[in-house]
Design a protein around this motif. Structure first.
Motif, PDB file in Angstrom:
ATOM      1  N   ASP A 118      23.083 -10.965  -3.034  1.00 44.71           N
ATOM      2  CA  ASP A 118      24.118 -10.452  -2.146  1.00 44.71           C
ATOM      3  C   ASP A 118      23.595  -9.260  -1.362  1.00 44.71           C
ATOM      4  O   ASP A 118      22.900  -8.393  -1.902  1.00 44.71           O
ATOM      5  CB  ASP A 118      25.353 -10.037  -2.964  1.00 44.71           C
ATOM      6  N   GLU A 119      23.940  -9.190  -0.067  1.00 46.52           N
ATOM      7  CA  GLU A 119      23.478  -8.083   0.773  1.00 46.52           C
ATOM      8  C   GLU A 119      24.141  -6.764   0.388  1.00 46.52           C
ATOM      9  O   GLU A 119      23.509  -5.709   0.426  1.00 46.52           O
ATOM     10  CB  GLU A 119      23.766  -8.392   2.251  1.00 46.52           C
ATOM     11  N   ASP A 120      25.416  -6.810   0.028  1.00 45.49           N
ATOM     12  CA  ASP A 120      26.135  -5.586  -0.332  1.00 45.49           C
ATOM     13  C   ASP A 120      25.928  -5.318  -1.824  1.00 45.49           C
ATOM     14  O   ASP A 120      26.775  -5.624  -2.664  1.00 45.49           O
ATOM     15  CB  ASP A 120      27.617  -5.731  -0.005  1.00 45.49           C
ATOM     16  N   GLU A 121      24.790  -4.729  -2.149  1.00 46.76           N
ATOM     17  CA  GLU A 121      24.414  -4.510  -3.542  1.00 46.76           C
ATOM     18  C   GLU A 121      25.374  -3.573  -4.249  1.00 46.76           C
ATOM     19  O   GLU A 121      25.750  -3.807  -5.409  1.00 46.76           O
ATOM     20  CB  GLU A 121      22.990  -3.947  -3.599  1.00 46.76           C
ATOM     21  N   MET A 122      25.833  -2.524  -3.574  1.00 49.75           N
ATOM     22  CA  MET A 122      26.722  -1.554  -4.206  1.00 49.75           C
ATOM     23  C   MET A 122      28.064  -2.171  -4.572  1.00 49.75           C
ATOM     24  O   MET A 122      28.630  -1.870  -5.624  1.00 49.75           O
ATOM     25  CB  MET A 122      26.938  -0.352  -3.278  1.00 49.75           C
ATOM     26  N   GLU A 123      28.574  -3.059  -3.718  1.00 52.43           N
ATOM     27  CA  GLU A 123      29.846  -3.711  -4.020  1.00 52.43           C
ATOM     28  C   GLU A 123      29.715  -4.610  -5.243  1.00 52.43           C
ATOM     29  O   GLU A 123      30.614  -4.657  -6.092  1.00 52.43           O
ATOM     30  CB  GLU A 123      30.308  -4.544  -2.817  1.00 52.43           C
ATOM     31  N   VAL A 124      28.595  -5.313  -5.343  1.00 53.99           N
ATOM     32  CA  VAL A 124      28.358  -6.182  -6.490  1.00 53.99           C
ATOM     33  C   VAL A 124      28.247  -5.363  -7.772  1.00 53.99           C
ATOM     34  O   VAL A 124      28.763  -5.757  -8.822  1.00 53.99           O
ATOM     35  CB  VAL A 124      27.077  -7.017  -6.281  1.00 53.99           C
ATOM     36  N   LEU A 125      27.596  -4.212  -7.703  1.00 56.40           N
ATOM     37  CA  LEU A 125      27.418  -3.376  -8.886  1.00 56.40           C
ATOM     38  C   LEU A 125      28.739  -2.841  -9.428  1.00 56.40           C
ATOM     39  O   LEU A 125      28.824  -2.463 -10.588  1.00 56.40           O
ATOM     40  CB  LEU A 125      26.481  -2.208  -8.569  1.00 56.40           C
ATOM     41  N   MET A 126      29.787  -2.816  -8.584  1.00 55.40           N
ATOM     42  CA  MET A 126      31.082  -2.321  -9.022  1.00 55.40           C
ATOM     43  C   MET A 126      31.960  -3.408  -9.646  1.00 55.40           C
ATOM     44  O   MET A 126      33.060  -3.126 -10.129  1.00 55.40           O
ATOM     45  CB  MET A 126      31.832  -1.689  -7.840  1.00 55.40           C
ATOM     46  N   LEU A 127      31.496  -4.661  -9.656  1.00 59.01           N
ATOM     47  CA  LEU A 127      32.269  -5.721 -10.284  1.00 59.01           C
ATOM     48  C   LEU A 127      32.332  -5.499 -11.791  1.00 59.01           C
ATOM     49  O   LEU A 127      31.400  -4.958 -12.396  1.00 59.01           O
ATOM     50  CB  LEU A 127      31.638  -7.092  -9.980  1.00 59.01           C
ATOM     51  N   LYS A 128      33.439  -5.933 -12.399  1.00 62.05           N
ATOM     52  CA  LYS A 128      33.669  -5.676 -13.826  1.00 62.05           C
ATOM     53  C   LYS A 128      33.343  -6.916 -14.680  1.00 62.05           C
ATOM     54  O   LYS A 128      33.540  -8.050 -14.250  1.00 62.05           O
ATOM     55  CB  LYS A 128      35.132  -5.282 -14.057  1.00 62.05           C
ATOM     56  N   LEU A 129      32.890  -6.652 -15.889  1.00 59.17           N
ATOM     57  CA  LEU A 129      32.610  -7.702 -16.865  1.00 59.17           C
ATOM     58  C   LEU A 129      32.742  -7.117 -18.264  1.00 59.17           C
ATOM     59  O   LEU A 129      32.739  -5.892 -18.430  1.00 59.17           O
ATOM     60  CB  LEU A 129      31.217  -8.299 -16.657  1.00 59.17           C
ATOM     61  N   PRO A 130      32.871  -7.956 -19.280  1.00 60.35           N
ATOM     62  CA  PRO A 130      33.002  -7.428 -20.652  1.00 60.35           C
ATOM     63  C   PRO A 130      31.764  -6.625 -21.054  1.00 60.35           C
ATOM     64  O   PRO A 130      30.637  -6.990 -20.741  1.00 60.35           O
ATOM     65  CB  PRO A 130      33.126  -8.693 -21.511  1.00 60.35           C
ATOM     66  N   LYS A 131      32.027  -5.543 -21.740  1.00 59.03           N
ATOM     67  CA  LYS A 131      30.921  -4.703 -22.199  1.00 59.03           C
ATOM     68  C   LYS A 131      30.018  -5.478 -23.156  1.00 59.03           C
ATOM     69  O   LYS A 131      30.483  -6.300 -23.940  1.00 59.03           O
ATOM     70  CB  LYS A 131      31.482  -3.469 -22.904  1.00 59.03           C
ATOM     71  N   LEU A 132      28.717  -5.213 -23.081  1.00 54.32           N
ATOM     72  CA  LEU A 132      27.714  -5.852 -23.924  1.00 54.32           C
ATOM     73  C   LEU A 132      27.665  -7.369 -23.691  1.00 54.32           C
ATOM     74  O   LEU A 132      27.613  -8.161 -24.633  1.00 54.32           O
ATOM     75  CB  LEU A 132      27.970  -5.552 -25.401  1.00 54.32           C
ATOM     76  N   THR A 133      27.688  -7.748 -22.420  1.00 54.44           N
ATOM     77  CA  THR A 133      27.494  -9.148 -22.054  1.00 54.44           C
ATOM     78  C   THR A 133      26.009  -9.462 -21.884  1.00 54.44           C
ATOM     79  O   THR A 133      25.527 -10.501 -22.341  1.00 54.44           O
ATOM     80  CB  THR A 133      28.250  -9.473 -20.751  1.00 54.44           C
ATOM     81  N   LEU A 134      25.273  -8.569 -21.258  1.00 52.76           N
ATOM     82  CA  LEU A 134      23.886  -8.864 -20.896  1.00 52.76           C
ATOM     83  C   LEU A 134      22.886  -8.592 -22.019  1.00 52.76           C
ATOM     84  O   LEU A 134      21.946  -9.371 -22.237  1.00 52.76           O
ATOM     85  CB  LEU A 134      23.483  -8.054 -19.659  1.00 52.76           C
ATOM     86  N   GLN A 135      23.050  -7.472 -22.729  1.00 54.05           N
ATOM     87  CA  GLN A 135      22.025  -7.047 -23.689  1.00 54.05           C
ATOM     88  C   GLN A 135      21.722  -8.070 -24.776  1.00 54.05           C
ATOM     89  O   GLN A 135      20.553  -8.337 -25.083  1.00 54.05           O
ATOM     90  CB  GLN A 135      22.429  -5.702 -24.313  1.00 54.05           C
ATOM     91  N   PRO A 136      22.739  -8.717 -25.392  1.00 52.58           N
ATOM     92  CA  PRO A 136      22.409  -9.690 -26.427  1.00 52.58           C
ATOM     93  C   PRO A 136      21.615 -10.880 -25.898  1.00 52.58           C
ATOM     94  O   PRO A 136      20.782 -11.452 -26.606  1.00 52.58           O
ATOM     95  CB  PRO A 136      23.763 -10.139 -26.963  1.00 52.58           C
ATOM     96  N   ILE A 137      21.869 -11.256 -24.634  1.00 53.08           N
ATOM     97  CA  ILE A 137      21.144 -12.384 -24.049  1.00 53.08           C
ATOM     98  C   ILE A 137      19.719 -11.970 -23.734  1.00 53.08           C
ATOM     99  O   ILE A 137      18.765 -12.732 -23.966  1.00 53.08           O
ATOM    100  CB  ILE A 137      21.877 -12.892 -22.800  1.00 53.08           C
ATOM    101  N   VAL A 138      19.546 -10.757 -23.217  1.00 56.94           N
ATOM    102  CA  VAL A 138      18.204 -10.242 -22.953  1.00 56.94           C
ATOM    103  C   VAL A 138      17.432 -10.148 -24.270  1.00 56.94           C
ATOM    104  O   VAL A 138      16.262 -10.551 -24.353  1.00 56.94           O
ATOM    105  CB  VAL A 138      18.281  -8.862 -22.268  1.00 56.94           C
TER     106      VAL A 138
END
Length: 337
Positions: free
Chosen positions: A208-228
């Motif tokens: 996405d071109e608007d990187e800052m807008e994407v970074l403000m999207l919400k998701l459940p905490k600790l979604t990425l770390q366990p997968i990484v």
């Protein structure tokens, strides 16, 4: 028949059976009268066949077809493909089954399931009833001692570890921004670098071109770390040579898509199929973490939390080729507030 009772297949079955008994009795009586008066067997048999065909036709549409619909819903539930569907059945099997299902719905409070998932998120630091504040203070003490003795690398690693634990344990029930999750990944990467050194490389890409807008999207905490962590532990750690891990972020008009890719050992076709089957359903597997769920939070648990919070159309799906690598795709709604 009472309209409320008529929705139950058991009542319909009893009604049809009683109707057939009554029909047989009337037909026998009618046939006897005809035979005595008219000596005409053909008319009596014709009326019997017509009446029986009408009852069978009604039974098929009024009992068998509703039963098939209800049976299909239960089969889908048994396979883990639906959850709410069994609470919305048009034709319950019986009043007792209907009451049991409603009771199960009352017990199956979504908040309670989410709370069970949160317990896993806290497990990493609470495994032995460790007080989080005691853990923070201890790590800070180690960091201070390391700085005083000139062991800067140890101080930095201790600080990264304390930050990671603080993020992991505090306010698990909140949605966080994608930026918060990525900062936690960068911190986790710092910790892993002390172990892997130059063998591990992590890269984040935005479509996405608007990187800052994407970074403000919400998701459940600790979604990425366990997968990484799963990608590092199962894919890259056992690989000879360097390993690369890429986090690719994409958006559509209504969805946030995050793909975590590694060039590790990959997963066999059978294991991949079994894992994706588990990811298609909501399950309480893993409430008590096992050695196979190293890292504190199972991917299945993350998938459960996503589906419970946003619906069964969201969640995780995996693609993998042995000796090539694995892609884990997370599908989320675009939540801005």
């Amino acid at each position: 028949m009472n309209k409320k009772r008529s929705q139950y297949i058991s009542y319909r079955t009893v009604f049809i059976f009683a109707l057939m008994v009554l029909f047989v009795f009337i037909m026998l009586l009618f046939l006897a009268v005809i035979v005595i008066r008219e000596q005409d067997y053909g008319l009596g048999l014709t009326l019997c066949v017509i009446g029986l065909a009408a009852i069978l036709y009604g039974s098929y549409n009024w009992v068998y077809k509703p039963y098939r619909e209800t049976s299909k819903a239960f089969n889908l539930f048994a396979e883990g493909l639906i959850l709410q569907g069994i609470f919305d059945m048009r034709y319950p099997l019986s009043p007792l089954m209907h009451r049991a299902t409603l009771r199960f719905k009352d017990m199956l409070d979504t908040k309670e399931l989410i709370n069970i998932s949160k317990k896993q998120a806290e497990y990493l630091a609470l495994q032995n009833q460790i007080n989080p504040h005691f853990l923070y203070n201890t790590l800070e003490g180690i960091r201070s001692e390391a700085l005083c003795t000139g062991m800067n690398d140890l101080a930095e690693m201790t600080e990264a570890l304390a930050t990671f634990f603080r993020y992991t344990i505090s306010n698990v029930d909140n949605l966080v921004t994608l930026e918060d999750e990525l900062v936690n990944i960068q911190n986790y990467y710092r910790i892993q670098q002390y172990r892997f050194g130059d063998r591990l490389n992590v890269n984040v890409e935005y479509d996405d071109e608007d990187e800052m807008e994407v970074l403000m999207l919400k998701l459940p905490k600790l979604t990425l770390q366990p997968i990484v962590e799963n990608s590092i532990y199962h894919g890259i750690e056992r690989k000879i040579g360097k390993g690369n891990l890429r986090i690719k972020i994409q958006t559509t008009s209504d969805r946030l898509l995050i793909t975590i890719s590694d060039d590790g050992l990959g997963i066999s076709g059978e294991q991949l199929s079994n894992l994706n089957k588990r990811l298609r359903e909501i399950s309480l597997d893993g409430v008590a973490p096992t050695p196979k769920q190293k890292g504190g939070i199972a991917i299945v648990n993350v998938n459960n939390r996503i589906k419970l919070l946003f619906g069964e159309e969201y969640g995780i799906y995996m693609y993998s080729t042995e000796n090539v690598g694995t892609d884990v795709t997370i599908t989320l709604p675009k939540v801005k507030e």
